[in-house]
Design an enzyme around this catalytic site. Structure first.
Site, PDB file in Angstrom:
ATOM      1  N   SER A 190      36.802  44.090  42.598  1.00 44.98           N
ATOM      2  CA  SER A 190      36.738  42.782  41.955  1.00 44.98           C
ATOM      3  C   SER A 190      36.276  41.731  42.969  1.00 44.98           C
ATOM      4  CB  SER A 190      38.089  42.448  41.334  1.00 44.98           C
ATOM      5  OG  SER A 190      37.977  41.361  40.462  1.00 44.98           O
ATOM      6  N   GLU A 224      34.833  46.329  31.460  1.00 46.25           N
ATOM      7  CA  GLU A 224      35.156  45.379  32.524  1.00 46.25           C
ATOM      8  C   GLU A 224      35.730  44.058  31.999  1.00 46.25           C
ATOM      9  OE1 GLU A 224      35.233  45.502  35.708  1.00 46.25           O
ATOM     10  OE2 GLU A 224      34.059  47.252  36.295  1.00 46.25           O
TER      11      GLU A 224
END
Length: 535
Positions: free
Chosen positions: A203, A329
């Site tokens: 991330s 996602e």
């Protein structure tokens, strides 16, 4: 005659990592040897406390301490945004790191080093304090692992001209570089090889990997030698001047606007007073506060331009790389009650305020068809479509772009698609959500948050598969030579007619696949507007 303290330092300077006592020149730390054959050193300072006059400053060298320092507990985490009062276990004094190494390693072992950067949108602590034991065991006790903290929110990423001129911007990234420099100076004392350092992160941590790959326009300072980025994040990135609103709003909210030296006023505030005003506000031209407001800014030096443009121009460090993403996602980010195109577009424009109506129209045509065939508890019909769009814009398409860019430069480049579904997450509509693969890479018993239950049961078989590829990459800079027995060869991205290759991770069904033509088309468009979106 030497004083007793200097004699003591001299005696332990040649002690190998099998001893828990390690001399770092500025401090001596005593770690703990575990029954599993791994020694850990927790909570070691790698920089001076960034408080008082060092608030908003670039990281400085740690001060010399006298006596043996305890290294058996994690240091406090850095303070997150939008949490008040200051959360327990966090502190402004947070620049600490942990090292995990095989207990039988010596200062001549030259073991590969895995340097992990946690995520959290540069505004919170995510994936912190992971235990390196699982990965070391999976690597046949042949690697060293470093985890660390970096400053978040305004403490690490406050923008504005006053900060740039009177302090320093992008300090969270500079903390990472400081920790990497620490590795160069000290990791041999733990058995590690400073000439074989592999970056890892997920991330925002993976976004940080891409920022380090393109730091100073791709200048290679020899701090790392390969990189594996999980769900690389391309968020909105403002210039120093464009981020002035962050500074001005914080000055106004904290009551510092009446002071001649507003930066000195902010530095002088009690941390509790500052934290009370540490909140997200809307970007200029946006309608609401984004998920994450504070983040790296284009400063013309450390970060000379937005990420897409730097990689398009070939301004990146040439090392072997892994990029990749999870199928779904966007599901953990988009509000589940999203029930209209208006709500969907407002969410997207809030995160990317430079987006135009024409660009939204194209995104709507591709993604925003109401999801009436799949009903999830308490979910609006535009939740999953908006999640698909957001996931592609911020995560999936940047990963595909980066893999292709490295392959085009003739560099080793691998890409993955992680599609392992936990039954509970599947039923709730989250699918294979953002960064869930960390549980398989580190081992579900070694992460700091609760992993999905299936990683101990029906999905347990994916753990050795992922650990085999990752530890092979850490050890050999290639995911294949030391992968788990019986797993398929992970082909690189390829070129020309053989391009767009990636590995498709599923429990008991991992195989190679090609990026579908529809995804290629959409990502070509979304990456094409990435510079306009300031990614």
């Amino acid at each position: 005659m030497l004083c007793p303290w200097l004699v003591f330092l001299t005696l332990i300077s040649s002690v190998t990592a099998v001893d828990t006592l390690v001399n770092l020149d500025y401090s001596v730390y005593d770690g703990r040897a575990l029954a599993n054959g791994i020694t850990q050193w927790l909570g070691m300072r790698f920089a001076a406390p960034p408080v008082e006059s060092l608030r908003f400053a670039a990281p400085q060298d740690p001060e010399v301490t006298v006596g043996v320092q305890n290294a058996t507990q994690h240091g406090p985490l850095c303070i997150p945004t939008s949490k008040y009062p200051v959360p327990s276990g966090t502190s402004e004094d947070c620049l600490f790191l942990d090292v995990y190494a095989p207990s039988n390693a010596s200062n001549t072992s030259d073991l590969p080093v895995f340097f992990w950067i946690h995520g959290g949108g540069f505004s919170s602590d995510s994936n912190t304090n992971y235990n390196g034991s699982g990965l070391i065991e999976a690597a046949d006790m042949s690697i060293v692992i470093v985890t660390f903290n970096y400053r978040l929110g305004p403490y690490g990423f406050l923008g504005g001209s006053q900060v740039a001129e009177g302090a320093s911007v992008n300090n969270g990234i500079k903390d990472m570089l400081k920790a990497l420099e620490w590795v160069q100076h000290h990791i041999r004392k733990f058995g590690g090889n400073p000439n074989h350092v592999v970056l890892g992160g997920d991330s925002a941590g993976a976004g940080a990997v891409t920022l380090l790959l393109s730091a100073y326009g791709g200048r290679n300072d020899g701090l790392f030698h390969a990189a594996a980025a999980e769900s690389q994040s391309f968020a909105t990135m403002l210039t120093v001047n464009q981020s002035q609103f962050e500074y001005d709003n914080l000055v106004i909210r904290t009551g510092c606007a009446g002071e001649e030296d507003t930066l000195a006023c902010l530095r002088g505030l009690n941390v509790s007073t500052l934290q009370q005003q540490n909140i997200n506000t809307a970007f200029p031209n946006a309608q609401a506060a984004p998920l994450y407001m504070y983040g790296p800014v284009v400063d013309g030096d450390l970060i000379p331009d937005v990420t897409y443009r730097l990689f398009e121009q070939g301004r990146f460090v040439h090392v072997p790389v892994i990029f990749g993403d999870d199928t779904n996602e966007g599901t953990i980010f988009v509000p589940t009650n999203t029930s209209s195109v208006g709500q969907a577009n407002t969410f997207i424009q809030t995160q990317f305020p430079s987006i135009t109506l024409d660009q939204l129209r194209q995104i709507n045509a591709w993604y925003l068809q109401p999801n009436e065939t799949e009903a999830f508890p308490d979910a609006g019909i535009y939740w999953r479509p908006t999640s698909n769009a957001y996931g592609d814009i911020r995560y999936l398409c940047p990963g595909i772009f980066l893999s292709a860019t490295y392959a085009a430069a003739g560099l080793p480049s691998w890409n993955y698609h992680y599609a392992v579904v936990d039954p509970t997450q599947g039923e709730e509509g989250y699918g294979t959500p953002h960064t869930v693969e960390v549980n398989a890479i580190w081992g579900p018993q070694y992460v700091s948050a609760a992993p999905p239950d299936s990683y101990f049961t029906s999905n347990a078989a994916i753990v050795p598969v992922m650990q085999g590829y990752w530890t092979s990459f850490i050890r050999s800079l290639d995911p294949n030579p030391l992968r788990a027995e019986g797993t398929p060869e992970w082909l690189d991205w390829g070129s020309h007619d053989d391009a767009y290759r990636r590995i498709y991770f599923q429990t008991n069904a991992t195989a190679m696949e090609s990026v579908p033509p529809t995804q290629r088309e959409r990502c070509a468009y979304l990456s094409g507007i990435g510079v306009q979106l300031r990614q």
